[in-house]
Design a protein around this motif. Structure first.
Motif, PDB file in Angstrom:
ATOM      1  N   ALA A 163       0.836  -1.204   0.000  1.00  0.00           N
ATOM      2  CA  ALA A 163       0.000   0.000   0.000  1.00  0.00           C
ATOM      3  C   ALA A 163       0.869   1.252   0.000  1.00  0.00           C
ATOM      4  O   ALA A 163       0.560   2.234  -0.688  1.00  0.00           O
ATOM      5  N   MET A 164       1.979   1.213   0.755  1.00  0.00           N
ATOM      6  CA  MET A 164       2.890   2.371   0.775  1.00  0.00           C
ATOM      7  C   MET A 164       3.584   2.565  -0.566  1.00  0.00           C
ATOM      8  O   MET A 164       3.954   3.677  -0.930  1.00  0.00           O
ATOM      9  N   ALA A 165       3.768   1.476  -1.318  1.00  0.00           N
ATOM     10  CA  ALA A 165       4.410   1.585  -2.625  1.00  0.00           C
ATOM     11  C   ALA A 165       3.589   2.445  -3.574  1.00  0.00           C
ATOM     12  O   ALA A 165       4.106   2.962  -4.565  1.00  0.00           O
ATOM     13  N   GLY A 166       2.301   2.625  -3.282  1.00  0.00           N
ATOM     14  CA  GLY A 166       1.459   3.482  -4.099  1.00  0.00           C
ATOM     15  C   GLY A 166       1.897   4.929  -4.097  1.00  0.00           C
ATOM     16  O   GLY A 166       1.571   5.688  -5.018  1.00  0.00           O
ATOM     17  N   VAL A 167       2.646   5.332  -3.081  1.00  0.00           N
ATOM     18  CA  VAL A 167       3.131   6.716  -3.002  1.00  0.00           C
ATOM     19  C   VAL A 167       4.029   7.052  -4.186  1.00  0.00           C
ATOM     20  O   VAL A 167       4.064   8.193  -4.663  1.00  0.00           O
ATOM     21  N   VAL A 168       4.769   6.068  -4.697  1.00  0.00           N
ATOM     22  CA  VAL A 168       5.671   6.302  -5.834  1.00  0.00           C
ATOM     23  C   VAL A 168       5.173   5.589  -7.093  1.00  0.00           C
ATOM     24  O   VAL A 168       5.948   5.227  -7.948  1.00  0.00           O
ATOM     25  N   GLY A 169       3.859   5.426  -7.181  1.00  0.00           N
ATOM     26  CA  GLY A 169       3.289   4.827  -8.382  1.00  0.00           C
ATOM     27  C   GLY A 169       3.519   3.343  -8.501  1.00  0.00           C
ATOM     28  O   GLY A 169       3.683   2.823  -9.613  1.00  0.00           O
ATOM     29  N   GLY A 170       3.523   2.643  -7.373  1.00  0.00           N
ATOM     30  CA  GLY A 170       3.787   1.209  -7.398  1.00  0.00           C
ATOM     31  C   GLY A 170       2.621   0.362  -7.843  1.00  0.00           C
ATOM     32  O   GLY A 170       2.752  -0.841  -7.998  1.00  0.00           O
ATOM     33  N   GLY A 171       1.449   0.988  -8.047  1.00  0.00           N
ATOM     34  CA  GLY A 171       0.286   0.225  -8.444  1.00  0.00           C
ATOM     35  C   GLY A 171      -0.418  -0.395  -7.252  1.00  0.00           C
ATOM     36  O   GLY A 171       0.005  -0.254  -6.111  1.00  0.00           O
ATOM     37  N   GLY A 172      -1.505  -1.109  -7.508  1.00  0.00           N
ATOM     38  CA  GLY A 172      -2.229  -1.778  -6.441  1.00  0.00           C
ATOM     39  C   GLY A 172      -3.207  -0.867  -5.729  1.00  0.00           C
ATOM     40  O   GLY A 172      -3.481   0.263  -6.153  1.00  0.00           O
ATOM     41  N   LEU A 173      -3.738  -1.351  -4.629  1.00  0.00           N
ATOM     42  CA  LEU A 173      -4.746  -0.610  -3.880  1.00  0.00           C
ATOM     43  C   LEU A 173      -4.177   0.663  -3.260  1.00  0.00           C
ATOM     44  O   LEU A 173      -4.890   1.665  -3.123  1.00  0.00           O
ATOM     45  N   GLY A 174      -2.909   0.641  -2.874  1.00  0.00           N
ATOM     46  CA  GLY A 174      -2.292   1.840  -2.319  1.00  0.00           C
ATOM     47  C   GLY A 174      -2.232   2.966  -3.330  1.00  0.00           C
ATOM     48  O   GLY A 174      -2.536   4.125  -3.023  1.00  0.00           O
ATOM     49  N   ASP A 175      -1.870   2.629  -4.550  1.00  0.00           N
ATOM     50  CA  ASP A 175      -1.819   3.617  -5.629  1.00  0.00           C
ATOM     51  C   ASP A 175      -3.211   4.166  -5.910  1.00  0.00           C
ATOM     52  O   ASP A 175      -3.393   5.362  -6.138  1.00  0.00           O
ATOM     53  N   LEU A 176      -4.199   3.276  -5.888  1.00  0.00           N
ATOM     54  CA  LEU A 176      -5.585   3.696  -6.111  1.00  0.00           C
ATOM     55  C   LEU A 176      -6.049   4.655  -5.021  1.00  0.00           C
ATOM     56  O   LEU A 176      -6.692   5.677  -5.302  1.00  0.00           O
ATOM     57  N   ALA A 177      -5.702   4.338  -3.780  1.00  0.00           N
ATOM     58  CA  ALA A 177      -6.102   5.198  -2.661  1.00  0.00           C
ATOM     59  C   ALA A 177      -5.447   6.569  -2.755  1.00  0.00           C
ATOM     60  O   ALA A 177      -6.081   7.590  -2.459  1.00  0.00           O
ATOM     61  N   ILE A 178      -4.180   6.609  -3.182  1.00  0.00           N
ATOM     62  CA  ILE A 178      -3.469   7.886  -3.295  1.00  0.00           C
ATOM     63  C   ILE A 178      -4.033   8.721  -4.435  1.00  0.00           C
ATOM     64  O   ILE A 178      -4.363   9.902  -4.278  1.00  0.00           O
ATOM     65  N   ARG A 179      -4.148   8.106  -5.631  1.00  0.00           N
ATOM     66  CA  ARG A 179      -4.539   8.865  -6.824  1.00  0.00           C
ATOM     67  C   ARG A 179      -5.996   9.311  -6.801  1.00  0.00           C
ATOM     68  O   ARG A 179      -6.325  10.421  -7.211  1.00  0.00           O
ATOM     69  N   TYR A 180      -6.881   8.450  -6.339  1.00  0.00           N
ATOM     70  CA  TYR A 180      -8.303   8.779  -6.355  1.00  0.00           C
ATOM     71  C   TYR A 180      -8.825   9.197  -4.982  1.00  0.00           C
ATOM     72  O   TYR A 180      -9.530  10.203  -4.866  1.00  0.00           O
ATOM     73  N   GLY A 181      -8.475   8.420  -3.962  1.00  0.00           N
ATOM     74  CA  GLY A 181      -9.006   8.725  -2.643  1.00  0.00           C
ATOM     75  C   GLY A 181      -8.438   9.993  -2.032  1.00  0.00           C
ATOM     76  O   GLY A 181      -9.175  10.811  -1.473  1.00  0.00           O
ATOM     77  N   TYR A 182      -7.098  10.167  -2.150  1.00  0.00           N
ATOM     78  CA  TYR A 182      -6.442  11.320  -1.512  1.00  0.00           C
ATOM     79  C   TYR A 182      -6.378  12.535  -2.437  1.00  0.00           C
ATOM     80  O   TYR A 182      -6.843  13.620  -2.084  1.00  0.00           O
ATOM     81  N   GLN A 183      -5.812  12.360  -3.626  1.00  0.00           N
ATOM     82  CA  GLN A 183      -5.596  13.495  -4.515  1.00  0.00           C
ATOM     83  C   GLN A 183      -6.897  14.052  -5.099  1.00  0.00           C
ATOM     84  O   GLN A 183      -6.996  15.241  -5.383  1.00  0.00           O
ATOM     85  N   ARG A 184      -7.894  13.208  -5.274  1.00  0.00           N
ATOM     86  CA  ARG A 184      -9.166  13.668  -5.837  1.00  0.00           C
ATOM     87  C   ARG A 184     -10.275  13.775  -4.784  1.00  0.00           C
ATOM     88  O   ARG A 184     -11.431  14.020  -5.118  1.00  0.00           O
ATOM     89  N   PHE A 185      -9.927  13.551  -3.541  1.00  0.00           N
ATOM     90  CA  PHE A 185     -10.872  13.686  -2.429  1.00  0.00           C
ATOM     91  C   PHE A 185     -12.100  12.796  -2.603  1.00  0.00           C
ATOM     92  O   PHE A 185     -13.230  13.197  -2.297  1.00  0.00           O
ATOM     93  N   GLU A 186     -11.884  11.590  -3.107  1.00  0.00           N
ATOM     94  CA  GLU A 186     -12.969  10.620  -3.255  1.00  0.00           C
ATOM     95  C   GLU A 186     -12.977   9.709  -2.022  1.00  0.00           C
ATOM     96  O   GLU A 186     -12.285   8.700  -1.964  1.00  0.00           O
ATOM     97  N   ASN A 187     -13.773  10.086  -1.039  1.00  0.00           N
ATOM     98  CA  ASN A 187     -13.797   9.327   0.208  1.00  0.00           C
ATOM     99  C   ASN A 187     -14.269   7.891   0.015  1.00  0.00           C
ATOM    100  O   ASN A 187     -13.841   6.989   0.727  1.00  0.00           O
ATOM    101  N   SER A 188     -15.153   7.685  -0.948  1.00  0.00           N
ATOM    102  CA  SER A 188     -15.660   6.335  -1.197  1.00  0.00           C
ATOM    103  C   SER A 188     -14.540   5.414  -1.648  1.00  0.00           C
ATOM    104  O   SER A 188     -14.514   4.226  -1.277  1.00  0.00           O
ATOM    105  N   VAL A 189     -13.606   5.939  -2.434  1.00  0.00           N
ATOM    106  CA  VAL A 189     -12.469   5.139  -2.886  1.00  0.00           C
ATOM    107  C   VAL A 189     -11.573   4.783  -1.710  1.00  0.00           C
ATOM    108  O   VAL A 189     -11.118   3.640  -1.573  1.00  0.00           O
ATOM    109  N   MET A 190     -11.326   5.744  -0.851  1.00  0.00           N
ATOM    110  CA  MET A 190     -10.473   5.509   0.319  1.00  0.00           C
ATOM    111  C   MET A 190     -11.079   4.439   1.222  1.00  0.00           C
ATOM    112  O   MET A 190     -10.375   3.510   1.669  1.00  0.00           O
ATOM    113  N   VAL A 191     -12.376   4.550   1.482  1.00  0.00           N
ATOM    114  CA  VAL A 191     -13.052   3.579   2.344  1.00  0.00           C
ATOM    115  C   VAL A 191     -13.016   2.191   1.718  1.00  0.00           C
ATOM    116  O   VAL A 191     -12.736   1.184   2.390  1.00  0.00           O
ATOM    117  N   ALA A 192     -13.276   2.113   0.410  1.00  0.00           N
ATOM    118  CA  ALA A 192     -13.312   0.818  -0.275  1.00  0.00           C
ATOM    119  C   ALA A 192     -11.943   0.142  -0.261  1.00  0.00           C
ATOM    120  O   ALA A 192     -11.848  -1.072  -0.053  1.00  0.00           O
TER     121      ALA A 192
END
Length: 218
Positions: A163-192
């Motif tokens: 999940a932490m690898a998503g910080v540098v574009g590592g892919g996976g759920l961490g990357d999804l949470a960073i790109r959509y949940g955090y950067q786009r403020f999509e709380n539903s993505v973060m929760v999922a």
């Protein structure tokens, strides 16, 4: 973002996380087991006692365990690029995941093997068992419950690392949470993504506990 849009993203993220963790687990199991066994064998009183080698291996393990994963992830970028040709994506994330997890699992292996009854080892040596036989048929066999329990803990740690690898574009759920949940403020993505990661951890822990109980009663 609607659930119809989120579903495919979560599926892709889950597949990438599963791939990263799966490959890293196999590599970690091999590397960590080898390193852990060597730590035991080269220790004072071990079958291949060599204090300088043991000290060097211990230093490598301690350095690897002392670095926070996010720092290690960035620090070995040149090594990752040289090995897989890129620093972005699931293939690149597998390198730091494995490098971080091998020292962690090696210490668990060392601890599990040290807990094997010394009398069992002494009996095997008295019966003329060779060193490889003692390692594979006595030490590793007797330590199987502890090794599986340790590998379970390691896999769960790898899920967190992935999940932490998503910080540098590592892919996976961490990357999804960073790109959509955090950067786009999509709380539903973060929760999922959090829910999926919790489900992954629960499944791995339950499976590991089941195997440990089975091995303990054999």
């Amino acid at each position: 973002m609607t659930w119809a849009d989120l579903g495919p993203l979560l599926w892709q993220g889950a597949k990438e996380t599963g791939y990263m963790v799966g490959v890293s687990t196999v590599l970690t199991a091999i590397g960590g087991l080898l390193l852990g066994v060597l730590l035991v064998l080269t220790a004072r009183g071990g079958l291949l006692a060599a204090r300088p080698v043991h000290a060097a291996l211990g230093l490598i393990v301690n350095i690897g365990r002392s670095l926070p994963f996010i720092i290690l992830l960035v620090a070995i970028i040149p090594f990752t690029r040289a090995l897989v040709g890129t620093t972005i994506g699931t293939a690149a994330a597998i390198v730091p995941l494995t490098v971080a997890a091998i020292p962690f699992f090696a210490r668990i292996v060392e601890t599990a093997i040290r807990e094997v009854d010394r009398d069992v080892v002494a009996a095997a040596r008295a019966m003329g068992a060779s060193r490889p036989e003692i390692v594979f048929k006595v030490l590793l066999r007797e330590a199987r419950p502890g090794l599986v329990a340790g590998l379970t803990i390691t896999v769960i740690a790898l899920i967190g690392y992935s999940a932490m690898a998503g910080v540098v574009g590592g892919g996976g759920l961490g990357d999804l949470a960073i790109r959509y949940g955090y950067q786009r403020f999509e709380n539903s993505v973060m929760v999922a993504t959090v829910v999926l990661l919790v489900v992954f951890v629960q499944l791995i822990q339950s499976l590991g506990d089941l195997i440990v109980r089975w091995l303990s009663h054999k």
